[in-house]
Design a protein around this motif. Structure first.
Motif, PDB file in Angstrom:
ATOM      1  N   VAL A  64     -46.509   2.502  98.875  1.00  0.00           N
ATOM      2  CA  VAL A  64     -46.271   3.876  98.438  1.00  0.00           C
ATOM      3  C   VAL A  64     -44.971   3.870  97.645  1.00  0.00           C
ATOM      4  O   VAL A  64     -43.900   3.589  98.208  1.00  0.00           O
ATOM      5  CB  VAL A  64     -46.192   4.826  99.661  1.00  0.00           C
ATOM      6  CG1 VAL A  64     -45.982   6.265  99.213  1.00  0.00           C
ATOM      7  CG2 VAL A  64     -47.465   4.705 100.513  1.00  0.00           C
ATOM      8  N   ILE A  65     -45.084   4.154  96.338  1.00  0.00           N
ATOM      9  CA  ILE A  65     -43.918   4.073  95.451  1.00  0.00           C
ATOM     10  C   ILE A  65     -43.843   5.310  94.560  1.00  0.00           C
ATOM     11  O   ILE A  65     -44.838   5.996  94.354  1.00  0.00           O
ATOM     12  CB  ILE A  65     -43.937   2.788  94.586  1.00  0.00           C
ATOM     13  CG1 ILE A  65     -45.072   2.828  93.548  1.00  0.00           C
ATOM     14  CG2 ILE A  65     -44.058   1.538  95.457  1.00  0.00           C
ATOM     15  CD1 ILE A  65     -44.974   1.744  92.482  1.00  0.00           C
ATOM     16  N   PRO A  66     -42.640   5.589  94.001  1.00  0.00           N
ATOM     17  CA  PRO A  66     -42.511   6.739  93.093  1.00  0.00           C
ATOM     18  C   PRO A  66     -43.473   6.604  91.909  1.00  0.00           C
ATOM     19  O   PRO A  66     -43.689   5.502  91.393  1.00  0.00           O
ATOM     20  CB  PRO A  66     -41.054   6.661  92.620  1.00  0.00           C
ATOM     21  CG  PRO A  66     -40.347   5.890  93.694  1.00  0.00           C
ATOM     22  CD  PRO A  66     -41.355   4.899  94.200  1.00  0.00           C
ATOM     23  N   ILE A  67     -44.055   7.742  91.489  1.00  0.00           N
ATOM     24  CA  ILE A  67     -45.095   7.717  90.463  1.00  0.00           C
ATOM     25  C   ILE A  67     -44.641   7.165  89.114  1.00  0.00           C
ATOM     26  O   ILE A  67     -45.448   6.621  88.375  1.00  0.00           O
ATOM     27  CB  ILE A  67     -45.731   9.109  90.245  1.00  0.00           C
ATOM     28  CG1 ILE A  67     -44.672  10.145  89.904  1.00  0.00           C
ATOM     29  CG2 ILE A  67     -46.573   9.498  91.420  1.00  0.00           C
ATOM     30  CD1 ILE A  67     -45.227  11.496  89.513  1.00  0.00           C
ATOM     31  N   ALA A  68     -43.358   7.293  88.800  1.00  0.00           N
ATOM     32  CA  ALA A  68     -42.888   6.837  87.491  1.00  0.00           C
ATOM     33  C   ALA A  68     -42.424   5.380  87.521  1.00  0.00           C
ATOM     34  O   ALA A  68     -41.957   4.858  86.513  1.00  0.00           O
ATOM     35  CB  ALA A  68     -41.757   7.737  86.998  1.00  0.00           C
ATOM     36  N   PHE A 113     -54.406   0.067 107.244  1.00  0.00           N
ATOM     37  CA  PHE A 113     -53.850  -1.144 106.646  1.00  0.00           C
ATOM     38  C   PHE A 113     -52.337  -1.137 106.791  1.00  0.00           C
ATOM     39  O   PHE A 113     -51.716  -0.063 106.807  1.00  0.00           O
ATOM     40  CB  PHE A 113     -54.213  -1.218 105.157  1.00  0.00           C
ATOM     41  CG  PHE A 113     -55.689  -1.286 104.897  1.00  0.00           C
ATOM     42  CD1 PHE A 113     -56.434  -2.392 105.286  1.00  0.00           C
ATOM     43  CD2 PHE A 113     -56.343  -0.238 104.264  1.00  0.00           C
ATOM     44  CE1 PHE A 113     -57.805  -2.450 105.056  1.00  0.00           C
ATOM     45  CE2 PHE A 113     -57.706  -0.289 104.026  1.00  0.00           C
ATOM     46  CZ  PHE A 113     -58.437  -1.391 104.414  1.00  0.00           C
ATOM     47  N   PRO A 114     -51.717  -2.333 106.879  1.00  0.00           N
ATOM     48  CA  PRO A 114     -50.255  -2.374 106.888  1.00  0.00           C
ATOM     49  C   PRO A 114     -49.728  -1.645 105.651  1.00  0.00           C
ATOM     50  O   PRO A 114     -50.221  -1.853 104.543  1.00  0.00           O
ATOM     51  CB  PRO A 114     -49.929  -3.870 106.834  1.00  0.00           C
ATOM     52  CG  PRO A 114     -51.160  -4.534 107.395  1.00  0.00           C
ATOM     53  CD  PRO A 114     -52.310  -3.664 106.962  1.00  0.00           C
ATOM     54  N   THR A 115     -48.755  -0.759 105.870  1.00  0.00           N
ATOM     55  CA  THR A 115     -48.257   0.109 104.802  1.00  0.00           C
ATOM     56  C   THR A 115     -46.755  -0.046 104.642  1.00  0.00           C
ATOM     57  O   THR A 115     -46.023  -0.111 105.627  1.00  0.00           O
ATOM     58  CB  THR A 115     -48.609   1.580 105.120  1.00  0.00           C
ATOM     59  OG1 THR A 115     -50.031   1.686 105.260  1.00  0.00           O
ATOM     60  CG2 THR A 115     -48.134   2.522 104.034  1.00  0.00           C
ATOM     61  N   VAL A 116     -46.310  -0.094 103.386  1.00  0.00           N
ATOM     62  CA  VAL A 116     -44.886  -0.170 103.057  1.00  0.00           C
ATOM     63  C   VAL A 116     -44.566   0.988 102.122  1.00  0.00           C
ATOM     64  O   VAL A 116     -45.217   1.163 101.089  1.00  0.00           O
ATOM     65  CB  VAL A 116     -44.524  -1.510 102.377  1.00  0.00           C
ATOM     66  CG1 VAL A 116     -43.048  -1.541 102.001  1.00  0.00           C
ATOM     67  CG2 VAL A 116     -44.881  -2.690 103.274  1.00  0.00           C
ATOM     68  N   ILE A 117     -43.571   1.769 102.500  1.00  0.00           N
ATOM     69  CA  ILE A 117     -43.086   2.867 101.661  1.00  0.00           C
ATOM     70  C   ILE A 117     -41.799   2.400 101.005  1.00  0.00           C
ATOM     71  O   ILE A 117     -40.925   1.826 101.672  1.00  0.00           O
ATOM     72  CB  ILE A 117     -42.816   4.134 102.503  1.00  0.00           C
ATOM     73  CG1 ILE A 117     -44.085   4.571 103.240  1.00  0.00           C
ATOM     74  CG2 ILE A 117     -42.270   5.264 101.621  1.00  0.00           C
ATOM     75  CD1 ILE A 117     -43.846   5.650 104.289  1.00  0.00           C
ATOM     76  N   VAL A 149     -48.552   6.563 109.794  1.00  0.00           N
ATOM     77  CA  VAL A 149     -49.303   5.404 109.276  1.00  0.00           C
ATOM     78  C   VAL A 149     -48.682   4.074 109.724  1.00  0.00           C
ATOM     79  O   VAL A 149     -49.127   3.019 109.301  1.00  0.00           O
ATOM     80  CB  VAL A 149     -49.465   5.434 107.728  1.00  0.00           C
ATOM     81  CG1 VAL A 149     -50.234   6.663 107.290  1.00  0.00           C
ATOM     82  CG2 VAL A 149     -48.129   5.331 107.014  1.00  0.00           C
ATOM     83  N   ARG A 150     -47.656   4.167 110.576  1.00  0.00           N
ATOM     84  CA  ARG A 150     -46.953   2.975 111.097  1.00  0.00           C
ATOM     85  C   ARG A 150     -46.417   2.107 109.954  1.00  0.00           C
ATOM     86  O   ARG A 150     -46.598   0.890 109.942  1.00  0.00           O
ATOM     87  CB  ARG A 150     -47.866   2.161 112.006  1.00  0.00           C
ATOM     88  CG  ARG A 150     -48.250   2.893 113.275  1.00  0.00           C
ATOM     89  CD  ARG A 150     -49.058   2.001 114.206  1.00  0.00           C
ATOM     90  NE  ARG A 150     -49.394   2.694 115.438  1.00  0.00           N
ATOM     91  CZ  ARG A 150     -50.507   3.389 115.626  1.00  0.00           C
ATOM     92  NH1 ARG A 150     -51.389   3.501 114.648  1.00  0.00           N
ATOM     93  NH2 ARG A 150     -50.737   3.980 116.780  1.00  0.00           N
ATOM     94  N   ALA A 151     -45.800   2.765 108.993  1.00  0.00           N
ATOM     95  CA  ALA A 151     -45.278   2.070 107.813  1.00  0.00           C
ATOM     96  C   ALA A 151     -43.860   1.572 108.040  1.00  0.00           C
ATOM     97  O   ALA A 151     -43.144   2.066 108.909  1.00  0.00           O
ATOM     98  CB  ALA A 151     -45.296   3.013 106.611  1.00  0.00           C
ATOM     99  N   THR A 152     -43.496   0.616 107.216  1.00  0.00           N
ATOM    100  CA  THR A 152     -42.111   0.166 107.146  1.00  0.00           C
ATOM    101  C   THR A 152     -41.561   0.621 105.795  1.00  0.00           C
ATOM    102  O   THR A 152     -42.323   0.969 104.889  1.00  0.00           O
ATOM    103  CB  THR A 152     -42.011  -1.369 107.256  1.00  0.00           C
ATOM    104  OG1 THR A 152     -42.801  -1.955 106.216  1.00  0.00           O
ATOM    105  CG2 THR A 152     -42.498  -1.859 108.614  1.00  0.00           C
ATOM    106  N   PHE A 153     -40.241   0.626 105.682  1.00  0.00           N
ATOM    107  CA  PHE A 153     -39.589   0.926 104.407  1.00  0.00           C
ATOM    108  C   PHE A 153     -39.022  -0.380 103.856  1.00  0.00           C
ATOM    109  O   PHE A 153     -38.461  -1.177 104.598  1.00  0.00           O
ATOM    110  CB  PHE A 153     -38.439   1.927 104.599  1.00  0.00           C
ATOM    111  CG  PHE A 153     -38.899   3.325 104.910  1.00  0.00           C
ATOM    112  CD1 PHE A 153     -39.185   4.224 103.897  1.00  0.00           C
ATOM    113  CD2 PHE A 153     -39.032   3.748 106.228  1.00  0.00           C
ATOM    114  CE1 PHE A 153     -39.611   5.521 104.188  1.00  0.00           C
ATOM    115  CE2 PHE A 153     -39.449   5.030 106.530  1.00  0.00           C
ATOM    116  CZ  PHE A 153     -39.733   5.925 105.502  1.00  0.00           C
ATOM    117  N   ALA A 154     -39.170  -0.595 102.551  1.00  0.00           N
ATOM    118  CA  ALA A 154     -38.606  -1.783 101.904  1.00  0.00           C
ATOM    119  C   ALA A 154     -38.371  -1.475 100.435  1.00  0.00           C
ATOM    120  O   ALA A 154     -39.024  -0.604  99.855  1.00  0.00           O
ATOM    121  CB  ALA A 154     -39.557  -2.971 102.043  1.00  0.00           C
TER     122      ALA A 154
END
Length: 160
Positions: A64-68, A113-117, A149-154
């Motif tokens: 999950v990343i910024p749209i731009a 699925f494993p999720t990263v924000i 969603v049990r995400a991590t931030f990176a």
């Protein structure tokens, strides 16, 4: 119930008692995230897109990343402990996630699925993600999204 749209993403937020706001806009087909942000009047910097990738191990991952912005594939692979990751083909998106291009939410996919924000989301008290259908966006706290969603931030953005 009227015309209110209840997507899987909305149901999951309600089941988890997560405060959110559903925004809708007129749209019959795919438009990119910047145009959807303009359609809803949401800040581009706080509007995030959902990317689905496959690792060398053949496992799927959600980013999950910024749209731009663009994702840094090496950083994304490191974030999920893979040798490499690559975008899945658009034609495979619905079969894998249950969502269509332009309506792919990090919430409510067929499987978890494993999720990263991207770490940039931490600076905001609220971000906007797809509501799970073309023409919908959800405003919510990125920490709530990560929890559900049990995400991590990176830090997974490509740097110029």
């Amino acid at each position: 119930m009227g015309k209110e749209v209840k997507t899987n993403a909305v149901r999951i937020l309600e089941r988890n008692k997560v405060p959110y706001e559903l925004l809708t806009y007129e749209c019959d087909e795919f438009i990119d995230g910047i145009h959807s942000a303009e359609a809803t009047g949401t800040p581009v910097a706080q509007t995030y897109k959902t990317l689905v990738m496959q690792g060398k191990s053949k496992k799927y991952y959600v980013f999950v990343i910024p749209i731009a912005e663009e994702v840094d594939l090496k950083a994304a692979a490191r974030a999920v402990s893979e040798k490499s990751v690559e975008m899945i083909h658009v034609k495979d998106l619905t079969a894998i996630t249950g969502y269509v291009r332009g309506g792919c939410s990090p919430l409510g996919m067929k499987k978890a699925f494993p999720t990263v924000i991207d770490a940039s989301a931490r600076q905001y008290s609220e971000i906007y993600v797809s509501g799970g259908r073309i023409g919908t966006s959800i405003r919510l706290d990125p920490q709530d999204l990560a929890r559900v969603v049990r995400a991590t931030f990176a830090d997974i953005l490509a740097r110029p």
